[in-house]
Motif scaffolding. Structure first.
Motif, PDB file in Angstrom:
ATOM      1  N   VAL A 123       0.884  -1.161   0.000  1.00 45.26           N
ATOM      2  CA  VAL A 123       0.000   0.000   0.000  1.00 45.26           C
ATOM      3  C   VAL A 123       0.920   1.210   0.000  1.00 45.26           C
ATOM      4  O   VAL A 123       1.813   1.302   0.829  1.00 45.26           O
ATOM      5  CB  VAL A 123      -0.909   0.018   1.248  1.00 45.26           C
ATOM      6  N   ARG A 124       0.708   2.099  -0.986  1.00 45.87           N
ATOM      7  CA  ARG A 124       1.697   3.164  -1.140  1.00 45.87           C
ATOM      8  C   ARG A 124       1.100   4.552  -0.926  1.00 45.87           C
ATOM      9  O   ARG A 124       0.172   4.944  -1.618  1.00 45.87           O
ATOM     10  CB  ARG A 124       2.310   3.085  -2.555  1.00 45.87           C
ATOM     11  N   HIS A 125       1.626   5.254   0.070  1.00 52.12           N
ATOM     12  CA  HIS A 125       1.231   6.653   0.262  1.00 52.12           C
ATOM     13  C   HIS A 125       1.804   7.489  -0.876  1.00 52.12           C
ATOM     14  O   HIS A 125       2.990   7.388  -1.172  1.00 52.12           O
ATOM     15  CB  HIS A 125       1.776   7.197   1.591  1.00 52.12           C
ATOM     16  N   ALA A 126       0.960   8.334  -1.475  1.00 53.73           N
ATOM     17  CA  ALA A 126       1.430   9.172  -2.574  1.00 53.73           C
ATOM     18  C   ALA A 126       2.417  10.223  -2.074  1.00 53.73           C
ATOM     19  O   ALA A 126       3.305  10.651  -2.801  1.00 53.73           O
ATOM     20  CB  ALA A 126       0.246   9.846  -3.265  1.00 53.73           C
ATOM     21  N   VAL A 127       2.250  10.645  -0.827  1.00 60.13           N
ATOM     22  CA  VAL A 127       3.203  11.589  -0.231  1.00 60.13           C
ATOM     23  C   VAL A 127       3.656  11.038   1.113  1.00 60.13           C
ATOM     24  O   VAL A 127       2.968  10.212   1.714  1.00 60.13           O
ATOM     25  CB  VAL A 127       2.568  12.990  -0.022  1.00 60.13           C
TER      26      VAL A 127
ATOM     27  N   LEU B  27       4.033  10.796   4.872  1.00 58.59           N
ATOM     28  CA  LEU B  27       3.235  11.329   5.981  1.00 58.59           C
ATOM     29  C   LEU B  27       3.893  11.100   7.323  1.00 58.59           C
ATOM     30  O   LEU B  27       3.695  11.857   8.250  1.00 58.59           O
ATOM     31  CB  LEU B  27       1.842  10.680   5.990  1.00 58.59           C
TER      32      LEU B  27
ATOM     33  N   THR C 146      -2.485   3.285   8.290  1.00 52.46           N
ATOM     34  CA  THR C 146      -2.969   2.866   6.965  1.00 52.46           C
ATOM     35  C   THR C 146      -2.899   1.346   6.830  1.00 52.46           C
ATOM     36  O   THR C 146      -3.840   0.707   6.365  1.00 52.46           O
ATOM     37  CB  THR C 146      -2.140   3.528   5.854  1.00 52.46           C
TER      38      THR C 146
ATOM     39  N   PHE D 295      -5.969  -1.278   6.352  1.00 52.35           N
ATOM     40  CA  PHE D 295      -5.978  -2.219   5.237  1.00 52.35           C
ATOM     41  C   PHE D 295      -6.171  -3.652   5.748  1.00 52.35           C
ATOM     42  O   PHE D 295      -6.980  -4.415   5.217  1.00 52.35           O
ATOM     43  CB  PHE D 295      -4.679  -2.099   4.439  1.00 52.35           C
TER      44      PHE D 295
ATOM     45  N   ASN E 101       0.683  11.613  13.090  1.00 57.52           N
ATOM     46  CA  ASN E 101       1.274  11.123  11.854  1.00 57.52           C
ATOM     47  C   ASN E 101       2.725  10.693  12.011  1.00 57.52           C
ATOM     48  O   ASN E 101       3.172   9.760  11.367  1.00 57.52           O
ATOM     49  CB  ASN E 101       1.210  12.203  10.775  1.00 57.52           C
TER      50      ASN E 101
ATOM     51  N   GLU F 114      -3.732  18.941   7.685  1.00 59.73           N
ATOM     52  CA  GLU F 114      -2.814  17.812   7.716  1.00 59.73           C
ATOM     53  C   GLU F 114      -3.587  16.505   7.903  1.00 59.73           C
ATOM     54  O   GLU F 114      -3.294  15.495   7.262  1.00 59.73           O
ATOM     55  CB  GLU F 114      -1.828  18.027   8.866  1.00 59.73           C
ATOM     56  N   GLN F 115      -4.608  16.543   8.769  1.00 58.18           N
ATOM     57  CA  GLN F 115      -5.380  15.327   9.003  1.00 58.18           C
ATOM     58  C   GLN F 115      -6.222  14.963   7.778  1.00 58.18           C
ATOM     59  O   GLN F 115      -6.390  13.782   7.485  1.00 58.18           O
ATOM     60  CB  GLN F 115      -6.263  15.494  10.237  1.00 58.18           C
TER      61      GLN F 115
ATOM     62  N   LEU G 206      -5.312  15.641   4.727  1.00 63.55           N
ATOM     63  CA  LEU G 206      -4.332  15.103   3.775  1.00 63.55           C
ATOM     64  C   LEU G 206      -4.039  13.644   4.092  1.00 63.55           C
ATOM     65  O   LEU G 206      -3.958  12.792   3.202  1.00 63.55           O
ATOM     66  CB  LEU G 206      -3.038  15.930   3.828  1.00 63.55           C
ATOM     67  N   THR G 207      -3.907  13.349   5.392  1.00 68.50           N
ATOM     68  CA  THR G 207      -3.653  11.974   5.809  1.00 68.50           C
ATOM     69  C   THR G 207      -4.790  11.064   5.365  1.00 68.50           C
ATOM     70  O   THR G 207      -4.566   9.995   4.797  1.00 68.50           O
ATOM     71  CB  THR G 207      -3.498  11.902   7.334  1.00 68.50           C
TER      72      THR G 207
ATOM     73  N   THR H  93      -4.728  10.623   1.546  1.00 65.43           N
ATOM     74  CA  THR H  93      -3.618   9.779   1.130  1.00 65.43           C
ATOM     75  C   THR H  93      -3.888   8.322   1.476  1.00 65.43           C
ATOM     76  O   THR H  93      -3.611   7.413   0.690  1.00 65.43           O
ATOM     77  CB  THR H  93      -2.328  10.259   1.806  1.00 65.43           C
ATOM     78  N   ARG H  94      -4.464   8.109   2.675  1.00 68.67           N
ATOM     79  CA  ARG H  94      -4.758   6.746   3.135  1.00 68.67           C
ATOM     80  C   ARG H  94      -5.814   6.087   2.243  1.00 68.67           C
ATOM     81  O   ARG H  94      -5.624   4.953   1.787  1.00 68.67           O
ATOM     82  CB  ARG H  94      -5.232   6.824   4.594  1.00 68.67           C
TER      83      ARG H  94
ATOM     84  N   LEU I   3      -6.612   6.861  -0.809  1.00 65.59           N
ATOM     85  CA  LEU I   3      -6.043   6.650  -2.137  1.00 65.59           C
ATOM     86  C   LEU I   3      -5.126   5.436  -2.156  1.00 65.59           C
ATOM     87  O   LEU I   3      -5.182   4.606  -3.072  1.00 65.59           O
ATOM     88  CB  LEU I   3      -5.271   7.905  -2.565  1.00 65.59           C
ATOM     89  N   ALA I   4      -4.301   5.306  -1.117  1.00 69.08           N
ATOM     90  CA  ALA I   4      -3.340   4.202  -1.059  1.00 69.08           C
ATOM     91  C   ALA I   4      -4.067   2.862  -0.991  1.00 69.08           C
ATOM     92  O   ALA I   4      -3.726   1.916  -1.709  1.00 69.08           O
ATOM     93  CB  ALA I   4      -2.420   4.378   0.147  1.00 69.08           C
ATOM     94  N   ILE I   5      -5.100   2.789  -0.131  1.00 63.89           N
ATOM     95  CA  ILE I   5      -5.828   1.533   0.022  1.00 63.89           C
ATOM     96  C   ILE I   5      -6.599   1.215  -1.256  1.00 63.89           C
ATOM     97  O   ILE I   5      -6.597   0.079  -1.740  1.00 63.89           O
ATOM     98  CB  ILE I   5      -6.762   1.596   1.252  1.00 63.89           C
TER      99      ILE I   5
END
Lengths: 226, 139
Positions: A58-62, A64, A72, A76, A171, B88-89, B91-92, B95-96, B98-100
């Motif tokens: 699972v890849r974070h785009a940025v 964190l 994450t 998952f 984070n 920031e939260q 964004l987290t 991102t989470r 999107l990743a999943i």
């Protein structure tokens, strides 16, 4: 080999660990555990290396931070129907043999099992680092109200139903203190399990120094008080 | 005096920026121009502010303005820090998700590991109809 292990998910958060991630992942997957690697927006080939070991990435785009990456991975794993969740370091300093001990502690009735370097063994650490770690344990116990022998060893295991109670919103590195605080708040039954940590030149280079402690404390007290 | 000209120019510049972004609430605009006007008055006749200052218990008007400014700056700082943490939260969360989501998609469509410079000799027959090709869709 171990049919009972596939619903235990080992969550590995990795940031720029292309050099070692494949071996670490293979070591865990070979034992029959399900593995998810969270690539926290690495700039190297961490994701490809982990994929080549045949596990889910699972890849974070940025980028964190470790706390966000672990959460994450936990989310998952829960989606995939995990029964137990284990957090494991990507830098190769943990021992795969410690995972079944953690799971046994869960089966024996613990809500969450934490690895402890100081009950187990630490290899390759300098005196200064051991002193720093001991100080961290004292401070951590003061802050969390728990009485533990180790502060922030990244090796942990908990039941899936416990996951919502220890959901991390920090984070970066303050997630470790946040987790302990939530264990205390939810009155979870916590058990410490001896574990082996092998410091290598690689893991020491990526480890937390005293300077980062200031950043962690700032995050812990001023950020996201939920 | 030069300082008065500089301060008035700075206030006018801020006013101009607010005027350019005037698609906000009328209340907002009136408040902002009211503050700017008060600032301009304080620059042109600084001794008039002394009376207000003495009324609230501060000797000089300039001191009162500095005290109020410090409080205002701290307020803005705290406000934007809270906003920053909130963003920031978010964004987290994004991102989470999107990743999943991407990991779930990759279960069905495995990611290409290497980009080869030349296409393979015999490309595998695509099960999809040709119309799936984006380049053939009407733009």
């Amino acid at each position: 080999m171990h049919p009972d292990r596939h619903d235990t998910w080992v969550v590995i958060a990795a940031y720029n660990e292309g050099a070692v991630i494949r071996d670490v992942v293979l070591g865990v997957a070979r034992e029959g555990w399900s593995v998810v690697v969270v690539d926290d927006g690495s700039r190297d080939d961490t994701a490809d290396c982990a994929r080549s070991a045949g596990v889910t990435v699972v890849r974070h785009a940025v980028n964190l931070g470790q706390g966000a990456a672990l959460q994450t991975g936990i989310d998952f794993a829960l989606r995939r129907g995990a029964r137990h969740i284990v957090t494991f370091d990507a830098d190769g300093q943990m021992a795969v043999e410690d995972i079944p001990v953690l799971i046994a502690a869960l089966d024996a009735g613990a809500d969450i099992a934490l690895g402890s370097r100081f009950l187990g063994t630490v290899e390759g650490a300098t005196r200064e680092r051991m002193a720093l770690l001991k100080t961290a344990v004292m401070m951590s116990n003061r802050m969390s109200g728990l009485e533990l022998t180790d502060a922030h060893c990244g090796l942990r295991a908990f039941h899936a139903h416990v996951a919502p109670k220890v959901r991390m919103v920090q984070n970066r590195m303050a997630h470790a203190s946040e987790l302990l605080r939530k264990i205390k708040q939810s009155r979870l039954r916590v058990v410490e399990v001896p574990c082996t940590i092998r410091y290598t030149a690689h893991s020491m280079a990526k480890g937390q120094g005293g300077f980062q402690a200031v950043r962690i404390l700032f995050d812990y007290f001023f950020r996201a008080a939920s | 005096m030069i300082i008065r000209v500089l301060l008035l120019l700075a206030l006018a510049a801020i006013g101009w920026f607010i005027f350019l972004r005037r698609n906000k609430l009328p209340f907002h605009i009136v408040t902002m121009f009211g503050l700017l006007g008060a600032g301009a008055v304080a620059v042109v006749v600084p001794h008039e502010t002394d009376r207000i200052a003495q009324w609230v218990g501060v000797e000089r008007g300039a001191d009162l303005i500095i005290y109020l400014s410090i409080v205002a700056v701290l307020f803005v700082l705290v406000h934007y820090f809270a906003k920053f943490v909130e963003i920031e939260q978010k964004l987290t969360q994004l991102t989470r998700e999107l990743a999943i989501l991407r990991a779930e998609v990759e279960r069905v469509v495995p990611p290409a590991t290497k980009v080869s410079p030349s296409p393979p000799a015999s490309p595998p027959a695509s099960p999809r109809p040709a119309t799936d090709d984006v380049s053939e869709l009407p733009q």
